[in-house]
Design a protein around this motif. Structure first.
Motif, mmCIF file in Angstrom:
data_model
loop_
_atom_site.group_PDB
_atom_site.id
_atom_site.type_symbol
_atom_site.label_atom_id
_atom_site.label_comp_id
_atom_site.label_asym_id
_atom_site.label_seq_id
_atom_site.Cartn_x
_atom_site.Cartn_y
_atom_site.Cartn_z
ATOM 1 N N SER A 199 -68.301 -2.042 -39.778
ATOM 2 C CA SER A 199 -68.147 -0.646 -40.202
ATOM 3 C C SER A 199 -68.517 -0.439 -41.667
ATOM 4 C CB SER A 199 -66.714 -0.164 -39.949
ATOM 5 O OG SER A 199 -65.806 -0.734 -40.885
ATOM 6 N N VAL A 200 -68.575 -1.507 -42.443
ATOM 7 C CA VAL A 200 -68.989 -1.361 -43.852
ATOM 8 C C VAL A 200 -70.395 -0.771 -43.917
ATOM 9 C CG1 VAL A 200 -69.343 -2.531 -46.056
ATOM 10 C CG2 VAL A 200 -67.537 -3.309 -44.523
ATOM 11 N N SER A 201 -71.268 -1.190 -43.012
ATOM 12 C CA SER A 201 -72.630 -0.654 -43.018
ATOM 13 C C SER A 201 -72.612 0.849 -42.742
ATOM 14 C CB SER A 201 -73.499 -1.394 -42.002
ATOM 15 O OG SER A 201 -73.083 -1.122 -40.676
ATOM 16 N N LEU A 202 -71.725 1.303 -41.858
ATOM 17 C CA LEU A 202 -71.603 2.732 -41.571
ATOM 18 C C LEU A 202 -71.150 3.493 -42.812
ATOM 19 C CD1 LEU A 202 -71.492 5.136 -39.562
ATOM 20 C CD2 LEU A 202 -69.117 4.470 -39.098
ATOM 21 N N ILE A 203 -70.129 2.986 -43.482
ATOM 22 C CA ILE A 203 -69.618 3.644 -44.689
ATOM 23 C C ILE A 203 -70.703 3.696 -45.766
ATOM 24 C CG2 ILE A 203 -67.920 3.487 -46.541
ATOM 25 C CD1 ILE A 203 -66.803 4.346 -43.806
ATOM 26 N N TYR A 204 -71.443 2.613 -45.918
ATOM 27 C CA TYR A 204 -72.532 2.587 -46.905
ATOM 28 C C TYR A 204 -73.596 3.628 -46.552
ATOM 29 C CZ TYR A 204 -71.378 -1.542 -49.739
ATOM 30 O OH TYR A 204 -70.814 -2.410 -50.641
ATOM 31 N N GLY A 205 -74.006 3.660 -45.291
ATOM 32 C CA GLY A 205 -75.041 4.599 -44.887
ATOM 33 C C GLY A 205 -74.618 6.041 -45.105
ATOM 34 N N LEU A 206 -73.393 6.381 -44.712
ATOM 35 C CA LEU A 206 -72.904 7.744 -44.893
ATOM 36 C C LEU A 206 -72.772 8.107 -46.367
ATOM 37 C CD1 LEU A 206 -70.162 7.869 -42.094
ATOM 38 C CD2 LEU A 206 -72.447 8.926 -42.045
ATOM 39 N N ALA A 207 -72.313 7.150 -47.182
ATOM 40 C CA ALA A 207 -72.143 7.415 -48.615
ATOM 41 C C ALA A 207 -73.493 7.632 -49.301
ATOM 42 C CB ALA A 207 -71.392 6.256 -49.278
ATOM 43 N N ILE A 208 -74.474 6.814 -48.965
ATOM 44 C CA ILE A 208 -75.804 6.978 -49.566
ATOM 45 C C ILE A 208 -76.433 8.280 -49.080
ATOM 46 C CG2 ILE A 208 -78.131 5.992 -49.721
ATOM 47 C CD1 ILE A 208 -76.827 3.220 -49.452
ATOM 48 N N ARG A 209 -76.224 8.614 -47.817
ATOM 49 C CA ARG A 209 -76.765 9.876 -47.283
ATOM 50 C C ARG A 209 -76.156 11.074 -47.996
ATOM 51 N NH1 ARG A 209 -75.591 13.571 -43.043
ATOM 52 N NH2 ARG A 209 -77.500 14.386 -42.044
ATOM 53 N N ARG A 210 -74.885 10.971 -48.343
ATOM 54 C CA ARG A 210 -74.199 12.103 -48.972
ATOM 55 C C ARG A 210 -74.617 12.282 -50.418
ATOM 56 N NH1 ARG A 210 -69.730 12.222 -52.082
ATOM 57 N NH2 ARG A 210 -69.250 10.055 -51.576
ATOM 58 N N ALA A 211 -74.638 11.191 -51.186
ATOM 59 C CA ALA A 211 -74.871 11.378 -52.628
ATOM 60 C C ALA A 211 -75.438 10.145 -53.318
ATOM 61 C CB ALA A 211 -73.562 11.781 -53.316
ATOM 62 N N GLY A 212 -76.061 9.249 -52.580
ATOM 63 C CA GLY A 212 -76.569 8.034 -53.208
ATOM 64 C C GLY A 212 -78.074 7.908 -53.097
ATOM 65 N N GLY A 213 -78.644 7.048 -53.932
ATOM 66 C CA GLY A 213 -80.075 6.759 -53.874
ATOM 67 C C GLY A 213 -80.953 7.984 -54.025
ATOM 68 N N LEU A 214 -80.522 8.935 -54.847
ATOM 69 C CA LEU A 214 -81.240 10.203 -54.963
ATOM 70 C C LEU A 214 -82.609 10.046 -55.616
ATOM 71 C CD1 LEU A 214 -78.257 12.521 -55.990
ATOM 72 C CD2 LEU A 214 -79.201 12.134 -53.714
ATOM 73 N N ASN A 215 -82.811 8.950 -56.328
ATOM 74 C CA ASN A 215 -84.099 8.726 -56.978
ATOM 75 C C ASN A 215 -85.096 7.982 -56.092
ATOM 76 O OD1 ASN A 215 -82.517 6.404 -57.078
ATOM 77 N ND2 ASN A 215 -83.562 5.616 -58.902
ATOM 78 N N LEU A 216 -84.697 7.655 -54.851
ATOM 79 C CA LEU A 216 -85.572 6.922 -53.945
ATOM 80 C C LEU A 216 -86.584 7.861 -53.293
ATOM 81 C CD1 LEU A 216 -82.969 4.657 -52.091
ATOM 82 C CD2 LEU A 216 -84.549 3.967 -53.903
ATOM 83 N N TYR A 260 -64.559 -3.958 -37.662
ATOM 84 C CA TYR A 260 -64.184 -3.542 -39.023
ATOM 85 C C TYR A 260 -65.228 -4.023 -40.025
ATOM 86 C CZ TYR A 260 -61.338 -2.916 -43.238
ATOM 87 O OH TYR A 260 -60.878 -2.529 -44.472
ATOM 88 N N LEU A 261 -65.619 -5.269 -39.898
ATOM 89 C CA LEU A 261 -66.613 -5.821 -40.815
ATOM 90 C C LEU A 261 -67.933 -5.066 -40.700
ATOM 91 C CD1 LEU A 261 -67.421 -8.032 -42.840
ATOM 92 C CD2 LEU A 261 -67.908 -9.528 -40.892
ATOM 93 N N ALA A 304 -63.118 -2.961 -48.916
ATOM 94 C CA ALA A 304 -63.991 -4.125 -49.066
ATOM 95 C C ALA A 304 -63.198 -5.423 -48.950
ATOM 96 C CB ALA A 304 -64.715 -4.069 -50.416
ATOM 97 N N GLY A 305 -61.985 -5.434 -49.504
ATOM 98 C CA GLY A 305 -61.144 -6.621 -49.371
ATOM 99 C C GLY A 305 -60.789 -6.890 -47.923
ATOM 100 N N GLY A 306 -60.544 -5.825 -47.150
ATOM 101 C CA GLY A 306 -60.277 -5.994 -45.727
ATOM 102 C C GLY A 306 -61.475 -6.556 -44.976
ATOM 103 N N ALA A 307 -62.678 -6.163 -45.399
ATOM 104 C CA ALA A 307 -63.894 -6.682 -44.763
ATOM 105 C C ALA A 307 -64.048 -8.178 -45.028
ATOM 106 C CB ALA A 307 -65.112 -5.927 -45.275
ATOM 107 N N VAL A 308 -63.786 -8.580 -46.260
ATOM 108 C CA VAL A 308 -63.875 -9.999 -46.607
ATOM 109 C C VAL A 308 -62.822 -10.794 -45.842
ATOM 110 C CG1 VAL A 308 -63.500 -11.665 -48.475
ATOM 111 C CG2 VAL A 308 -64.958 -9.661 -48.850
ATOM 112 N N LEU A 309 -61.609 -10.252 -45.754
ATOM 113 C CA LEU A 309 -60.547 -10.921 -44.986
ATOM 114 C C LEU A 309 -60.957 -11.054 -43.523
ATOM 115 C CD1 LEU A 309 -57.700 -12.116 -44.797
ATOM 116 C CD2 LEU A 309 -56.838 -9.781 -44.476
ATOM 117 N N SER A 310 -61.590 -10.025 -42.978
ATOM 118 C CA SER A 310 -62.056 -10.086 -41.596
ATOM 119 C C SER A 310 -63.056 -11.210 -41.411
ATOM 120 C CB SER A 310 -62.694 -8.748 -41.202
ATOM 121 O OG SER A 310 -61.751 -7.698 -41.227
#
Length: 272
Positions: A149-166, A146-147, A100-106
Motif C-alpha cells: 500500500s505504500v506504493s498507492l500512498i506515494y502515487g496518490l500523493a504525487i498525483r495530488r501535489a508532487g513532481g510538479l516540475n516533471l 500493507y507493505l 513508513a515504520g509500519g511498512a518496514v516492520l511488515s
C-alpha cells in the motif's frame, strides 16, 4: 590511490559512491536503509543454501528467502527513489513516519516468517498441512498488502501535489505505475492465495504477480522512453497519449496473463 576531481577537490571513490547513493535514495532514508539490510542478508542466505542441501518442492529451502530479500530490497529502493517527488515535507510528518515504520516492520515480519519456514524446511506459502503456518498465512498476506500500500500512498500523493516540475507524460507514468502496483497486485495476489499453489496445470500465477508488482518500474520506463522519443521524433504533446495507451495495454496484459495462468495455460499459450 585513485581519486575523482570535483570542482578542484579530490574525492575518494567511496565518498563519490556514497554521494551518488544519497542523491538517488536519500529522500527516504528509512526505506533505503532497510533495503540495504535486505541486501546484506543475501550473502549469508547464499552460504546457507551452499551448506544446507535440503530441498523443498524441487528447490533448495533457502531460495525463497533469497528471492524475497532481493524483491523487498528492490521495492524499498524504488520507493526511496520515487520519494523525491512526494509533496514537500510529507516524509517529515508524524503520520507518514508511523506509516513508513509500519511498512518496514511488515517487511521484517515477512522475512522472519519466510526465513523461519526455510530453517525448519517447511512451506511458508500455501502450507495448509500445519495449523500454525495455515493460521499465519492470512496474517502475512495482510502485512504484504500493507507493505504494498505504500506504493498507492506515494502515487496518490504525487498525483495530488508532487513532481510538479516533471514532464506531464513522465509524471503520469510515475503516478500510475505506483498506483497500479497496489491496484493490480492486491487482486492477483489475493486470488492466488486461494489456489493450492502457484502452478495451475501448465500455468504459473507468478507471471501476473511479477508483472503487477513491477508496474512501478514498467510504466515509468515507458514514460521516460515516450518523452525521449517524442522529444526527438514526434510532437512534444504526443508523449502523454503514448503513455496512456501503454498504461491501458499494460493493465489488459496483466489481466490476460492472470486469466491464462489461472486456466492452466503456459505463458502466452493463448496467443501463440
Amino acid at each position: 590511490m585513485s581519486a575523482f576531481a570535483f570542482h578542484g577537490t579530490a574525492i575518494r571513490p567511496a565518498a563519490a559512491a556514497n554521494g551518488l547513493l544519497v542523491r538517488l535514495f536519500g529522500a527516504e532514508r528509512l526505506f533505503a536503509t532497510m533495503a540495504l539490510v535486505m541486501l546484506f542478508m543475501v550473502p549469508p542466505t547464499l552460504l546457507a543454501a551452499w551448506f544446507d542441501g535440503r530441498m523443498l518442492l524441487g528447490e533448495n529451502v533457502w531460495i525463497k528467502p533469497l528471492k524475497f530479500e532481493i524483491s523487498i530490497a528492490v521495492y524499498l529502493l524504488s520507493l526511496a527513489f520515487f520519494a523525491r517527488w512526494l509533496p514537500a515535507g510529507m516524509t517529515e510528518t508524524r503520520w507518514y513516519r508511523l506509516f513508513a515504520g509500519g511498512a518496514v516492520l511488515s517487511a521484517v515480519l515477512e522475512m522472519v516468517w519466510i526465513g523461519g519456514a526455510a530453517m525448519f524446511g517447511v512451506q511458508s506459502h500455501f502450507n495448509r498441512d500445519m495449523a500454525f503456518m495455515a493460521a499465519l498465512y492470512p496474517l502475512m498476506g495482510a502485512l504484504a498488502a500493507y507493505l504494498t500500500s505504500v506504493s498507492l500512498i506515494y502515487g496518490l500523493a504525487i498525483r495530488r501535489a508532487g513532481g510538479l516540475n516533471l514532464d506531464p507524460a513522465f509524471r503520469f507514468s510515475v503516478v500510475w505505475g505506483l498506483i497500479l502496483t497496489f491496484a493490480l497486485t492486491l487482486p492477483v495476489a489475493g486470488t492466488m492465495a486461494g489456489f493450492p499453489g502457484h502452478a495451475v496445470g501448465a500455468g504459473d500465477l507468478r507471471v501476473p504477480h511479477f508483472l503487477a508488482t513491477h508496474a512501478m518500474h514498467f510504466l515509468p520506463v515507458a514514460g521516460y522512453g515516450a518523452c525521449y522519443v517524442a522529444g526527438r521524433m514526434l510532437p512534444g504533446p504526443a508523449a502523454l497519449p503514448l503513455v496512456r495507451v501503454f498504461t491501458v495495454g499494460f493493465v489488459l496484459f496483466v489481466a490476460y496473463s492472470f486469466v491464462e495462468a489461472a486456466t492452466g495455460h503456459a505463458f502466452l499459450a493463448l496467443l501463440f
